[in-house]
Design a protein around this motif. Structure first.
Motif, PDB file in Angstrom:
ATOM      1  N   PHE A 130      13.359  -0.269   4.733  1.00 60.32           N
ATOM      2  CA  PHE A 130      12.257  -1.109   5.194  1.00 60.32           C
ATOM      3  C   PHE A 130      12.495  -1.581   6.627  1.00 60.32           C
ATOM      4  O   PHE A 130      13.609  -1.945   7.005  1.00 60.32           O
ATOM      5  CB  PHE A 130      12.103  -2.336   4.302  1.00 60.32           C
ATOM      6  N   THR A 161       0.849  -1.187   0.000  1.00 63.36           N
ATOM      7  CA  THR A 161       0.000   0.000   0.000  1.00 63.36           C
ATOM      8  C   THR A 161       0.883   1.236   0.000  1.00 63.36           C
ATOM      9  O   THR A 161       1.841   1.315   0.758  1.00 63.36           O
ATOM     10  CB  THR A 161      -0.918   0.017   1.238  1.00 63.36           C
ATOM     11  N   LEU A 178       4.490  -7.740   8.962  1.00 68.90           N
ATOM     12  CA  LEU A 178       4.137  -6.392   8.546  1.00 68.90           C
ATOM     13  C   LEU A 178       5.425  -5.640   8.239  1.00 68.90           C
ATOM     14  O   LEU A 178       6.439  -5.856   8.903  1.00 68.90           O
ATOM     15  CB  LEU A 178       3.392  -5.666   9.670  1.00 68.90           C
ATOM     16  N   TYR A 179       5.393  -4.769   7.242  1.00 64.96           N
ATOM     17  CA  TYR A 179       6.583  -3.983   6.915  1.00 64.96           C
ATOM     18  C   TYR A 179       6.159  -2.573   6.512  1.00 64.96           C
ATOM     19  O   TYR A 179       5.000  -2.311   6.192  1.00 64.96           O
ATOM     20  CB  TYR A 179       7.393  -4.644   5.792  1.00 64.96           C
ATOM     21  N   ASN A 180       7.130  -1.673   6.544  1.00 65.18           N
ATOM     22  CA  ASN A 180       6.920  -0.315   6.055  1.00 65.18           C
ATOM     23  C   ASN A 180       8.263   0.272   5.665  1.00 65.18           C
ATOM     24  O   ASN A 180       9.305  -0.226   6.074  1.00 65.18           O
ATOM     25  CB  ASN A 180       6.199   0.556   7.096  1.00 65.18           C
ATOM     26  N   ARG A 185       2.293  -6.474   3.973  1.00 66.18           N
ATOM     27  CA  ARG A 185       2.501  -7.721   4.711  1.00 66.18           C
ATOM     28  C   ARG A 185       2.889  -8.821   3.737  1.00 66.18           C
ATOM     29  O   ARG A 185       2.374  -8.904   2.643  1.00 66.18           O
ATOM     30  CB  ARG A 185       1.213  -8.117   5.421  1.00 66.18           C
ATOM     31  N   ASP A 230       1.079   5.017   0.913  1.00 63.02           N
ATOM     32  CA  ASP A 230       0.409   5.976   1.791  1.00 63.02           C
ATOM     33  C   ASP A 230      -0.098   7.155   0.962  1.00 63.02           C
ATOM     34  O   ASP A 230       0.615   7.655   0.099  1.00 63.02           O
ATOM     35  CB  ASP A 230       1.402   6.467   2.858  1.00 63.02           C
ATOM     36  N   TYR A 242       3.586   0.417   2.977  1.00 66.67           N
ATOM     37  CA  TYR A 242       3.469  -0.590   4.023  1.00 66.67           C
ATOM     38  C   TYR A 242       2.739  -1.789   3.455  1.00 66.67           C
ATOM     39  O   TYR A 242       2.114  -1.717   2.398  1.00 66.67           O
ATOM     40  CB  TYR A 242       2.787  -0.036   5.278  1.00 66.67           C
ATOM     41  N   SER A 270      10.439  -4.225   9.573  1.00 73.22           N
ATOM     42  CA  SER A 270       9.372  -5.222   9.640  1.00 73.22           C
ATOM     43  C   SER A 270       9.303  -5.840  11.023  1.00 73.22           C
ATOM     44  O   SER A 270      10.256  -5.776  11.796  1.00 73.22           O
ATOM     45  CB  SER A 270       9.585  -6.321   8.598  1.00 73.22           C
ATOM     46  N   ARG A 325       5.590   6.897   1.752  1.00 74.30           N
ATOM     47  CA  ARG A 325       5.842   5.669   2.500  1.00 74.30           C
ATOM     48  C   ARG A 325       4.974   4.566   1.938  1.00 74.30           C
ATOM     49  O   ARG A 325       3.907   4.816   1.379  1.00 74.30           O
ATOM     50  CB  ARG A 325       5.535   5.864   3.981  1.00 74.30           C
TER      51      ARG A 325
END
Length: 149
Positions: free
Chosen positions: A77, A45, A60-62, A56, A47, A54, A79, A52
């Motif tokens: 990244f 996704t 979960l990661y961003n 999964r 933002d 994020y 997580s 940014r």
């Protein structure tokens, strides 16, 4: 004079045709994508307000990204660190190694293709709602049904 106008018109059309291949990074903002991979689906996704991403895989990661035209770069990244099935963990590891190598992207017809410098690609499908997310709540003005007695 007419010849000059014809030449100018041809130049404008040629430049417009070149611009058709350029990507608009604004189209990524707020968009959700899923890629079915061996062992796990990958969600991604963008933002809507910050540069940014994020998602999964198992965890979960961003992280951050920059995009200009067809060029995109992912960086930094972070997580969570949960364990999963071996095939899912392998997919996640490959994905996390792939993302910093991505240099270009193509977004067309609901498909996002991320392309690394070595030519490797991952294709995502754009979705309105990510798997596992709840459907939007009913309108707030809908009265709740009375409890059974």
């Amino acid at each position: 004079m007419k010849f000059r106008n014809i030449v100018m018109g041809a130049c404008v059309l040629a430049l417009a045709a070149c611009g058709d291949n350029a990507q608009n990074p604004e189209m990524l903002k707020g968009a959700n994508f899923v890629s079915a991979q061996p062992g796990a689906d990958i969600t991604l996704t963008f933002d809507p307000n910050e540069m940014r991403v994020y998602g999964r895989v198992v965890n979960l990661y961003n992280g951050g990204y920059t995009a200009e035209g067809n060029n995109i770069k992912f960086e930094g990244f972070a997580s969570t660190m949960m364990m999963g099935e071996p095939s899912a963990m392998e997919t996640e590891q490959e994905y996390f190694q792939f993302m910093p190598m991505v240099e270009k992207y193509e977004l067309s017809d609901g498909k996002l293709t991320l392309i690394a410098g070595d030519g490797k690609e991952i294709v995502f499908t754009q979705v309105e709602q990510l798997p596992g997310e709840e459907a939007p709540a009913e309108a707030a003005d809908t009265p709740a049904e009375p409890a059974a007695k």
